[in-house]
Scaffold this active site. Sequence first.
Site, PDB file in Angstrom:
ATOM      1  N   CYS A  39     -35.956   9.910  -5.695  1.00 16.23           N
ATOM      2  CA  CYS A  39     -35.141   9.409  -6.793  1.00 16.23           C
ATOM      3  C   CYS A  39     -35.634   8.030  -7.241  1.00 16.23           C
ATOM      4  O   CYS A  39     -36.175   7.259  -6.447  1.00 16.23           O
ATOM      5  CB  CYS A  39     -33.689   9.328  -6.346  1.00 16.23           C
ATOM      6  N   ASP A  41     -33.810   5.634  -7.836  1.00 10.90           N
ATOM      7  CA  ASP A  41     -32.870   4.657  -7.298  1.00 10.90           C
ATOM      8  C   ASP A  41     -33.615   3.564  -6.522  1.00 10.90           C
ATOM      9  O   ASP A  41     -34.411   3.854  -5.626  1.00 10.90           O
ATOM     10  CB  ASP A  41     -31.879   5.377  -6.370  1.00 10.90           C
ATOM     11  N   ARG A  43     -32.747   1.722  -4.243  1.00 11.21           N
ATOM     12  CA  ARG A  43     -32.424   1.627  -2.816  1.00 11.21           C
ATOM     13  C   ARG A  43     -33.219   2.605  -1.962  1.00 11.21           C
ATOM     14  O   ARG A  43     -33.161   2.543  -0.732  1.00 11.21           O
ATOM     15  CB  ARG A  43     -30.926   1.894  -2.617  1.00 11.21           C
ATOM     16  N   HIS A  98     -30.664  11.626  -1.801  1.00 12.47           N
ATOM     17  CA  HIS A  98     -30.081  10.533  -1.011  1.00 12.47           C
ATOM     18  C   HIS A  98     -28.593  10.397  -1.249  1.00 12.47           C
ATOM     19  O   HIS A  98     -28.051  10.869  -2.265  1.00 12.47           O
ATOM     20  CB  HIS A  98     -30.778   9.206  -1.355  1.00 12.47           C
ATOM     21  N   CYS A 101     -26.126   9.114  -4.735  1.00 13.64           N
ATOM     22  CA  CYS A 101     -27.015   9.236  -5.902  1.00 13.64           C
ATOM     23  C   CYS A 101     -26.201   9.160  -7.201  1.00 13.64           C
ATOM     24  O   CYS A 101     -25.263   9.943  -7.406  1.00 13.64           O
ATOM     25  CB  CYS A 101     -27.769  10.568  -5.839  1.00 13.64           C
TER      26      CYS A 101
END
Length: 207
Positions: A39, A41, A43, A98, A101
Amino acid sequence: MRDLAEGVSRFQRHVHPAKADLFARLAGHHAPHTLFIGCSDARVVPELITASEPGELFVVRTAGNLVPAYTPGPDAVAAGIEYAVAVLGVRDVVICGHSGCGAMTALAETHDLSGVPAVAGWLRHADASRARTAARGDVTALVRQNVLAQLATLATHPSVARALAEGALTAHGWVYDIATGGVEVLTSAAAPTPAAADAPATPAPAA
Protein backbone atom coordinates in the site's frame (compact mmCIF):
# COMPACT_ATOMS: atom_id res chain seq x y z
CA MET A 1 11.46 19.82 3.29
CA ARG A 2 14.14 20.79 5.78
CA ASP A 3 13.77 17.39 7.49
CA LEU A 4 14.32 15.64 4.17
CA ALA A 5 17.41 17.67 3.39
CA GLU A 6 18.84 16.90 6.82
CA GLY A 7 18.07 13.24 6.26
CA VAL A 8 19.95 13.24 2.97
CA SER A 9 22.89 14.83 4.73
CA ARG A 10 22.90 12.16 7.44
CA PHE A 11 22.64 9.45 4.79
CA GLN A 12 25.64 10.84 2.92
CA ARG A 13 27.71 11.25 6.10
CA HIS A 14 26.89 8.01 7.90
CA VAL A 15 24.76 5.43 6.08
CA HIS A 16 26.34 5.46 2.63
CA PRO A 17 29.95 5.22 3.87
CA ALA A 18 29.02 2.32 6.15
CA LYS A 19 27.62 0.42 3.17
CA ALA A 20 30.04 1.67 0.54
CA ASP A 21 30.82 -1.79 -0.85
CA LEU A 22 27.11 -2.60 -1.20
CA PHE A 23 26.34 0.63 -3.04
CA ALA A 24 29.37 0.18 -5.29
CA ARG A 25 28.05 -3.24 -6.31
CA LEU A 26 24.50 -1.99 -6.73
CA ALA A 27 25.68 0.80 -9.02
CA GLY A 28 26.04 -1.76 -11.79
CA HIS A 29 23.96 -4.69 -10.56
CA HIS A 30 20.17 -4.84 -10.15
CA ALA A 31 18.86 -8.28 -9.23
CA PRO A 32 16.10 -8.12 -6.58
CA HIS A 33 14.74 -11.48 -5.46
CA THR A 34 11.19 -10.34 -4.63
CA LEU A 35 8.49 -8.11 -6.09
CA PHE A 36 6.74 -6.47 -3.14
CA ILE A 37 3.34 -4.95 -3.90
CA GLY A 38 2.22 -2.89 -0.94
CA CYS A 39 0.00 0.00 0.00
CA SER A 40 1.06 3.60 -0.56
CA ASP A 41 0.36 4.25 3.13
CA ALA A 42 3.40 6.04 4.62
CA ARG A 43 3.31 3.76 7.66
CA VAL A 44 4.03 0.65 5.60
CA VAL A 45 7.71 0.49 4.66
CA PRO A 46 8.56 -2.79 2.88
CA GLU A 47 12.31 -2.67 3.49
CA LEU A 48 11.80 -1.92 7.18
CA ILE A 49 9.20 -4.67 7.69
CA THR A 50 11.39 -7.29 6.01
CA ALA A 51 14.77 -5.99 7.23
CA SER A 52 15.89 -5.94 3.59
CA GLU A 53 18.96 -4.25 2.17
CA PRO A 54 18.84 -1.93 -0.84
CA GLY A 55 18.58 -3.96 -4.03
CA GLU A 56 16.67 -6.91 -2.54
CA LEU A 57 13.09 -5.78 -3.16
CA PHE A 58 11.44 -4.39 -6.29
CA VAL A 59 8.62 -2.35 -4.80
CA VAL A 60 5.31 -1.33 -6.36
CA ARG A 61 3.02 0.68 -4.09
CA THR A 62 -0.59 1.56 -4.80
CA ALA A 63 -3.49 2.88 -2.73
CA GLY A 64 -5.01 -0.16 -1.06
CA ASN A 65 -2.29 -2.44 -2.52
CA LEU A 66 -4.64 -2.88 -5.49
CA VAL A 67 -3.55 -4.73 -8.62
CA PRO A 68 -5.84 -4.06 -11.58
CA ALA A 69 -6.57 -7.07 -13.77
CA TYR A 70 -4.41 -7.06 -16.88
CA THR A 71 -5.65 -5.13 -19.91
CA PRO A 72 -3.61 -4.08 -22.97
CA GLY A 73 -2.41 -0.50 -22.99
CA PRO A 74 -0.25 1.80 -20.84
CA ASP A 75 -0.46 0.91 -17.15
CA ALA A 76 2.19 1.81 -14.59
CA VAL A 77 1.29 -1.05 -12.25
CA ALA A 78 1.30 -3.62 -15.06
CA ALA A 79 4.62 -2.26 -16.35
CA GLY A 80 6.23 -2.58 -12.92
CA ILE A 81 4.98 -6.14 -12.52
CA GLU A 82 6.07 -7.16 -16.01
CA TYR A 83 9.54 -5.66 -15.61
CA ALA A 84 10.10 -7.33 -12.23
CA VAL A 85 8.95 -10.75 -13.43
CA ALA A 86 9.97 -10.90 -17.09
CA VAL A 87 13.16 -8.82 -17.05
CA LEU A 88 14.56 -8.97 -13.51
CA GLY A 89 13.38 -12.53 -12.92
CA VAL A 90 12.18 -12.15 -9.34
CA ARG A 91 11.48 -15.51 -7.70
CA ASP A 92 8.73 -14.36 -5.34
CA VAL A 93 5.96 -11.79 -5.27
CA VAL A 94 4.28 -10.55 -2.11
CA ILE A 95 1.01 -8.64 -1.97
CA CYS A 96 0.89 -7.00 1.43
CA GLY A 97 -2.18 -5.44 3.02
CA HIS A 98 -2.12 -3.80 6.43
CA SER A 99 -4.15 -2.88 9.48
CA GLY A 100 -6.01 0.41 9.46
CA CYS A 101 -5.84 0.74 5.68
CA GLY A 102 -7.57 3.97 4.67
CA ALA A 103 -8.72 2.58 1.33
CA MET A 104 -10.27 -0.52 2.88
CA THR A 105 -11.80 1.54 5.71
CA ALA A 106 -13.47 3.84 3.20
CA LEU A 107 -14.96 0.87 1.37
CA ALA A 108 -15.99 -1.12 4.45
CA GLU A 109 -17.65 1.89 6.05
CA THR A 110 -19.05 3.24 2.74
CA HIS A 111 -17.49 6.68 3.07
CA ASP A 112 -18.64 9.45 0.76
CA LEU A 113 -15.90 9.66 -1.89
CA SER A 114 -17.64 12.17 -4.15
CA GLY A 115 -15.02 14.78 -3.29
CA VAL A 116 -12.17 12.52 -4.44
CA PRO A 117 -13.40 11.04 -7.73
CA ALA A 118 -9.97 9.69 -8.74
CA VAL A 119 -9.78 7.75 -5.48
CA ALA A 120 -13.34 6.48 -5.92
CA GLY A 121 -12.53 5.29 -9.44
CA TRP A 122 -9.35 3.55 -8.35
CA LEU A 123 -11.09 1.75 -5.49
CA ARG A 124 -13.40 0.04 -7.96
CA HIS A 125 -10.50 -2.38 -8.38
CA ALA A 126 -11.54 -3.67 -4.95
CA ASP A 127 -15.09 -4.59 -6.01
CA ALA A 128 -14.24 -8.30 -5.88
CA SER A 129 -12.75 -7.82 -2.41
CA ARG A 130 -15.99 -6.30 -1.15
CA ALA A 131 -18.03 -9.06 -2.75
CA ARG A 132 -16.09 -11.77 -0.95
CA THR A 133 -16.29 -10.06 2.46
CA ALA A 134 -19.37 -11.29 4.33
CA ALA A 135 -19.72 -8.61 7.00
CA ARG A 136 -20.13 -4.99 5.96
CA GLY A 137 -18.10 -2.62 8.10
CA ASP A 138 -15.51 -5.25 8.98
CA VAL A 139 -12.29 -3.52 7.92
CA THR A 140 -10.04 -6.32 9.15
CA ALA A 141 -11.90 -8.93 7.13
CA LEU A 142 -11.91 -6.72 4.04
CA VAL A 143 -8.15 -6.16 4.31
CA ARG A 144 -7.60 -9.93 4.27
CA GLN A 145 -10.06 -10.62 1.48
CA ASN A 146 -8.55 -7.80 -0.54
CA VAL A 147 -5.12 -9.40 -0.42
CA LEU A 148 -6.57 -12.67 -1.68
CA ALA A 149 -8.55 -10.90 -4.42
CA GLN A 150 -5.45 -9.03 -5.59
CA LEU A 151 -3.49 -12.28 -5.77
CA ALA A 152 -6.18 -13.47 -8.19
CA THR A 153 -5.95 -10.38 -10.39
CA LEU A 154 -2.16 -10.55 -10.28
CA ALA A 155 -2.38 -13.93 -12.00
CA THR A 156 -4.16 -12.32 -14.97
CA HIS A 157 -0.91 -10.60 -15.95
CA PRO A 158 0.72 -12.67 -18.72
CA SER A 159 4.25 -12.50 -17.32
CA VAL A 160 3.01 -13.65 -13.91
CA ALA A 161 0.78 -16.41 -15.30
CA ARG A 162 3.67 -17.73 -17.37
CA ALA A 163 6.16 -17.68 -14.50
CA LEU A 164 3.69 -19.33 -12.13
CA ALA A 165 2.96 -22.07 -14.67
CA GLU A 166 6.69 -22.69 -15.13
CA GLY A 167 7.30 -22.86 -11.39
CA ALA A 168 9.65 -19.89 -11.63
CA LEU A 169 7.56 -17.63 -9.36
CA THR A 170 5.72 -18.06 -6.06
CA ALA A 171 2.99 -15.65 -4.94
CA HIS A 172 2.37 -14.80 -1.28
CA GLY A 173 -0.32 -12.84 0.55
CA TRP A 174 0.53 -10.95 3.73
CA VAL A 175 -1.25 -8.68 6.19
CA TYR A 176 0.98 -6.42 8.28
CA ASP A 177 -0.20 -5.15 11.66
CA ILE A 178 1.18 -1.67 12.26
CA ALA A 179 0.73 -1.67 16.04
CA THR A 180 2.40 -5.01 16.77
CA GLY A 181 4.71 -5.49 13.78
CA GLY A 182 3.13 -8.88 13.16
CA VAL A 183 2.79 -10.31 9.67
CA GLU A 184 -0.02 -12.73 8.92
CA VAL A 185 0.57 -15.02 5.97
CA LEU A 186 -2.64 -15.83 4.14
CA THR A 187 -2.41 -19.32 2.70
CA SER A 188 -6.08 -19.44 1.72
CA ALA A 189 -9.34 -17.65 2.41
CA ALA A 190 -10.13 -20.10 5.20
CA ALA A 191 -6.73 -20.89 6.65
CA PRO A 192 -4.52 -17.90 7.53
CA THR A 193 -1.37 -18.78 9.45
CA PRO A 194 0.69 -16.39 11.61
CA ALA A 195 4.25 -15.56 10.67
CA ALA A 196 6.93 -15.76 13.37
CA ALA A 197 5.97 -13.29 16.08
CA ASP A 198 9.52 -12.46 17.15
CA ALA A 199 10.99 -11.63 13.73
CA PRO A 200 9.83 -9.96 10.52
CA ALA A 201 8.59 -12.48 8.00
CA THR A 202 10.57 -12.65 4.79
CA PRO A 203 9.63 -14.29 1.49
CA ALA A 204 10.78 -17.87 1.22
CA PRO A 205 12.73 -18.71 -1.94
CA ALA A 206 10.85 -20.57 -4.60
CA ALA A 207 11.28 -24.31 -4.56
